[in-house]
Design an enzyme around this catalytic site. Structure first.
Site, mmCIF file in Angstrom:
data_model
loop_
_atom_site.group_PDB
_atom_site.id
_atom_site.type_symbol
_atom_site.label_atom_id
_atom_site.label_comp_id
_atom_site.label_asym_id
_atom_site.label_seq_id
_atom_site.Cartn_x
_atom_site.Cartn_y
_atom_site.Cartn_z
ATOM 1 N N ASP A 182 -1.880 -5.465 -8.704
ATOM 2 C CA ASP A 182 -1.332 -5.850 -7.407
ATOM 3 C C ASP A 182 -1.672 -7.330 -7.317
ATOM 4 O O ASP A 182 -2.844 -7.696 -7.145
ATOM 5 C CB ASP A 182 -2.005 -5.075 -6.267
ATOM 6 C CG ASP A 182 -1.401 -5.454 -4.930
ATOM 7 O OD1 ASP A 182 -1.243 -6.663 -4.682
ATOM 8 O OD2 ASP A 182 -1.084 -4.559 -4.138
ATOM 9 N N HIS A 183 -0.664 -8.195 -7.450
ATOM 10 C CA HIS A 183 -1.001 -9.610 -7.640
ATOM 11 C C HIS A 183 -1.671 -10.225 -6.410
ATOM 12 O O HIS A 183 -2.304 -11.269 -6.511
ATOM 13 C CB HIS A 183 0.220 -10.418 -8.102
ATOM 14 C CG HIS A 183 1.177 -10.771 -7.018
ATOM 15 N ND1 HIS A 183 2.146 -9.914 -6.576
ATOM 16 C CD2 HIS A 183 1.317 -11.898 -6.266
ATOM 17 C CE1 HIS A 183 2.835 -10.499 -5.612
ATOM 18 N NE2 HIS A 183 2.360 -11.708 -5.397
ATOM 19 N N HIS A 245 0.727 -4.488 -1.353
ATOM 20 C CA HIS A 245 0.075 -5.733 -0.914
ATOM 21 C C HIS A 245 -0.528 -5.620 0.499
ATOM 22 O O HIS A 245 -1.678 -5.998 0.728
ATOM 23 C CB HIS A 245 1.076 -6.892 -0.916
ATOM 24 C CG HIS A 245 1.822 -7.053 -2.214
ATOM 25 N ND1 HIS A 245 1.234 -6.833 -3.436
ATOM 26 C CD2 HIS A 245 3.108 -7.408 -2.489
ATOM 27 C CE1 HIS A 245 2.118 -7.060 -4.397
ATOM 28 N NE2 HIS A 245 3.270 -7.401 -3.851
HETATM 29 C C1 BG6 Z 1 6.358 -8.963 -4.920
HETATM 30 C C2 BG6 Z 1 7.552 -8.351 -4.248
HETATM 31 O O1 BG6 Z 1 5.457 -7.965 -5.316
HETATM 32 O O2 BG6 Z 1 5.707 -9.840 -3.998
HETATM 33 C C3 BG6 Z 1 8.506 -9.427 -3.761
HETATM 34 O O3 BG6 Z 1 8.222 -7.511 -5.177
HETATM 35 C C4 BG6 Z 1 7.772 -10.421 -2.879
HETATM 36 O O4 BG6 Z 1 9.599 -8.858 -3.059
HETATM 37 C C5 BG6 Z 1 6.513 -10.927 -3.569
HETATM 38 O O5 BG6 Z 1 8.655 -11.505 -2.630
HETATM 39 C C6 BG6 Z 1 5.679 -11.764 -2.608
HETATM 40 O O6 BG6 Z 1 4.608 -12.325 -3.302
HETATM 41 P P1 BG6 Z 1 3.944 -13.688 -2.822
HETATM 42 O O7 BG6 Z 1 2.780 -13.870 -3.741
HETATM 43 O O8 BG6 Z 1 4.994 -14.745 -2.975
HETATM 44 O O9 BG6 Z 1 3.570 -13.495 -1.392
#
Ligand code: BG6
Length: 486
Positions: A182-183, A245
């Site tokens: 989960d980045h 997230h």
């Molecule tokens: C991804 C989703 O996991 O996270 C995207 O699939 C989203 O839809 C993105 O835009 C948002 O990540 P960040 O790091 O730009 O907030």
């Protein structure tokens, strides 16, 4: 918690020609090599369906790296030529995996690697199961060295499919070998939530139902679906953002102090939060979808008119929900969660609003009369945090006004590292703390499963606004309001 220098290894990417590889993984691997953090001798093997040799793959990678301005053309070419290899795997048949196994072994033999392997599944959900089975049935899950498997989101579509995927994984891999990404957990500001809370006594002593009135978590995006229509149609905001997230932010905000800093102590506490959440009902959730409006001042089309989207699509691009956590710390404290595409700004924030003083002596000029004290945690952009509190306006009259004290990462530390960089190094070191454990991912699906099975009706909002008006009602019904900006 392992630290130090990772062992040399072969980094095998399924989905080796895909978007994630080109936009994220290659630039991170390049930077790690350039900064000496990719262990000497480590190599990368891209795996995908497209027939191609190593040379063509390196040319593709050079182009992708040049686009991300990762480094000089000479440095990029030298990285690609010395580090990248490619194997075409047309399908998940046993013969394709047998050929892959042979190739892996020959690359390792030719370059003196001792058989430590990372398999990174940068694939769409439907390709996870055949790839995991292919790895297991071909014996690739076992190696002379260590083997780790990294799996991208979405991890399943609902509770049943996540459980099935976990069962399949555990047929071949031990849980400690599995790294569910989960980045958001790689973001410095998300990791800082634990430090903010548990290294600052005055903060943590106020972090409970005696002092906090309510909590809001907003993950807003101004972009639309950006050519990912096909994926998004089968996902929607609940699966794409909330289950992972937003829920990760919630667990880190709400968890109890862990017994130690090790991966299981921390993840145990996160699971306990999920288990304490009161079951959601339809009335606790608003699903929205954007119609035509504006983004950064320019007109934009509705979701249903985006490429690849069904003109009658029922997919939500916005979710707002309210929940309560039935435990000693949070009983009766409302948590409001909100995420959406085509909102007015890109902004991820957590706001904890304190209770109002029991007696109000002062005439306030504050916008938020009753409970002005707030902690805003700015996850992105403008990373940092703010404390809003009341100050006497100088003069004879006793008037008070809300002011803010601010900490900004950029002032103290400059640019923050990319979350993927942190996570990749953790995989190389074998540290799963910032990855989602099997029971954690299942608990989180369990929470949202009833909503997935009978989704509430859609409400519409013009692109460039803060979502359907009815979302406001979720909070008002419980006697609170959203803070649309902080
Ligand atoms: C991804 C989703 O996991 O996270 C995207 O699939 C989203 O839809 C993105 O835009 C948002 O990540 P960040 O790091 O730009 O907030």
């Amino acid at each position: 918690m392992p630290s130090g220098v990772p062992d040399p290894h072969l980094f095998v990417v399924f989905g080796g020609t895909g978007d994630l590889m080109q936009r994220k993984l290659l630039p991170v691997l390049y930077r790690l090599r350039a900064s000496g953090r990719l262990p000497a001798g480590s190599l990368v093997l891209g795996v995908a369906r497209r027939p191609m040799n190593d040379t063509a793959f390196r040319t593709l990678a050079e182009k992708a790296l040049a686009e991300t301005k990762a480094g000089s053309p000479e440095d990029i070419a030298s990285f690609c030529n010395s580090t990248l290899f490619y194997q075409s795997t047309p399908d998940a048949s046993s013969s394709s995996f047998a050929a892959l196994k042979q190739r892996i072994e020959s690359v390792e033999r030719d370059h003196g690697l001792t058989g430590n392997r990372i398999f990174y599944l940068a694939l769409p959900l439907g390709a996870f199961a055949p790839t995991i089975s292919g790895l297991g049935e071909s014996g690739l899950h076992q190696a002379p060295g260590w083997v780790r498997l990294v799996i991208e989101k979405p991890f399943g579509r609902d509770l049943a499919s996540a459980q099935q995927l976990n069962r399949l994984l555990h047929r071949y891999f031990e849980e400690k070998q599995v790294f569910r990404i989960d980045h958001y957990l790689g973001k410095e500001t998300v990791q800082n939530l634990l430090v903010f809370r548990f290294a600052n006594m005055f903060i943590e002593s106020l972090w409970n139902r005696d002092h906090i009135d309510h909590v809001t978590i907003t993950v807003a995006e101004s972009l639309g679906v950006e050519g990912r229509g096909q994926y998004y149609e089968s996902s929607g905001a609940l699966r794409d953002m909330v289950q992972n997230h937003v829920t990760q932010l919630l667990t880190l905000i709400a968890m109890e102090p862990p017994a130690t800093r090790d991966e299981d102590s921390i993840r145990n506490e996160k699971v306990k939060v999920l288990q304490s959440i009161v079951r959601l009902s339809e009335g606790d959730v608003v699903r929205g979808q954007y119609v035509a409006g504006t983004s950064d001042g320019a007109p934009v089309v509705s979701y249903r008119e985006e490429p690849g989207i069904d003109p009658r699509s029922d997919t939500e691009t916005f979710v707002a929900l309210r929940l309560k956590i039935a435990n000693w710390r949070w009983q009766d404290v409302p948590f409001f969660l909100r995420t959406g595409k085509r909102l007015p700004a890109k902004m991820t924030r957590v706001i904890l609003t304190f209770k109002a003083p029991p007696v109000s002596f002062f005439q306030t000029a504050s916008e938020y009369h009753s409970n002005p004290d707030r902690i805003s945690i700015l996850i992105q952009p403008d990373e940092g945090f703010e404390l809003a509190f009341e100050v006497k306006v100088p003069g004879r009259e006793m008037r008070v006004e809300t002011h803010r004290m601010r900490f900004q990462y950029a002032d103290a530390f400059g640019e923050l590292p990319d979350g993927y960089e942190t996570l990749l190094v953790d995989v190389m070191l074998g540290d799963p703390t910032l990855f989602v454990r099997a029971d954690e991912v299942e608990e989180s699906w369990r929470l949202y499963d009833p909503l997935l099975r009978s989704p509430p009706p859609l409400a519409f909002y013009p692109a460039g606004t803060w979502g359907p008006e009815v979302a406001q009602k979720l909070a008002l019904d419980w006697g609170q309001r959203w803070y649309y900006s902080a």
